[in-house]
Design an enzyme around this catalytic site. Structure first.
Site, short mmCIF file in Angstrom:
data_model
loop_
_atom_site.label_atom_id
_atom_site.label_comp_id
_atom_site.label_asym_id
_atom_site.label_seq_id
_atom_site.Cartn_x
_atom_site.Cartn_y
_atom_site.Cartn_z
N ASP A 1 0.85 -1.18 0.00
CA ASP A 1 0.00 0.00 0.00
C ASP A 1 0.89 1.24 0.00
OD1 ASP A 1 -2.56 1.57 0.69
OD2 ASP A 1 -1.16 2.11 2.28
N ASP B 1 -0.63 8.08 -8.76
CA ASP B 1 -1.56 7.70 -9.83
C ASP B 1 -2.37 6.50 -9.35
OD1 ASP B 1 -2.86 7.61 -12.22
OD2 ASP B 1 -1.18 6.79 -13.38
#
Length: 289
Positions: A123, A141
């Site tokens: 993550d 992004d």
């Protein structure tokens, strides 16, 4: 280009989403839960095809001799693949939470990480919490139109980004938007929140590559960091043009400067780890087309 007229090349369920690779005569597509995340020319896998990505790399123009970069959100690997070719000296950390997406980039989208690219299945925020490196350029992004990871939008997150950015570094954020009311509220909240760590934020509103009637859909690209704050927009514009002429940025980036948003954003919610209202983040009108 209609996804229905394309052929299914590969499909599997990752722990997080349905992952599909599709082909038509010209292009290969990465589709995650019915949302396009990458488009590649089949005859030439290297160029950045999506306009938002052609502009997102423009942050390189205003950083003096960038040495290390970070990508949060890998998708089909388009950005990393382009950087490996055009900026081979740039050491890269690439962070993507879905292991299947990482594999798709290598198996179907021609991304072969060179020795100085480090791909990590993590993550993005967990990575920042433990990383001790700092970066000249950071690209975020990781936002699909219908799935905004709220912990990557908050004041605490942008403080962590700033802490990992070198003093003259630049961050670029991509936020998909329908251009409609609720998505504008979301964008204003993200800008308001970014400004808690980055006083100046420049916005570009980039349309997709295909004209879909009267759609307002766009990708909002936000640039921030000391070169933006200290030198302003005209410097950014001049350096992008110079870099594109020198072929270290996509040639399309010059025309995309025309998508610069000059109007200031209205005041928005400040998003924090304790206050990130779900309906603001998801955009209430965001049923899947």
């Amino acid at each position: 280009s209609d996804v229905c007229s394309s052929d299914l090349v590969h499909q599997e369920d990752s722990p997080y989403q349905q992952v599909r690779v599709r082909d038509d005569q010209l292009f290969r597509y990465l589709v995650l839960d019915r949302t396009f995340h990458a488009v590649m020319w089949k005859t030439d896998p290297l160029p950045l095809f999506l306009p938002y990505s052609q502009l997102m790399v423009a942050s390189l123009a205003i950083v003096e001799e960038p040495r290390r970069g970070l990508i949060l959100g890998h998708g089909g690997g388009s950005l990393a693949k382009w950087l490996a070719h055009f900026w081979p000296g740039l050491e890269m950390d690439i962070v993507e939470f879905d292991p299947v997406v990482v594999r798709m980039a290598e198996d179907y989208f021609d991304y072969h990480p060179p020795a100085n690219h480090h791909v990590r299945v993590r993550d993005g925020r967990a990575f920042l919490n433990t990383a001790n490196q700092t970066y000249d350029v950071i690209w975020i992004d990781a936002f699909a139109r219908h799935m905004i990871p709220f912990h990557l939008t908050t004041r605490e997150f942008f403080a962590a980004v700033r802490a990992h950015l070198r003093p003259n570094g630049v961050v670029a954020v991509n936020l998909a938007s329908s251009g409609e009311g609720s998505d504008n509220v979301r964008a204003a909240a993200v800008v308001q929140t970014m400004k808690t760590s980055f006083p100046s934020v420049e916005t570009f509103a980039v349309k997709g590559p295909w004209k879909q009637g009267q759609t307002k859909a766009e990708n909002l690209i936000f640039f921030a960091g000391e070169p933006i704050t200290a030198r302003g927009y005209e410097y950014f514009e001049a350096k992008v043009m110079e870099s594109a002429m020198n072929r270290v940025l996509p040639p399309e980036s010059i025309a995309l400067l025309g998508t610069h948003r000059r109007d200031p954003w209205p005041a928005g919610f400040e998003l924090t780890d304790d206050f990130a209202p779900y309906d603001v983040l998801i955009g209430r009108e965001s049923s899947v087309e």
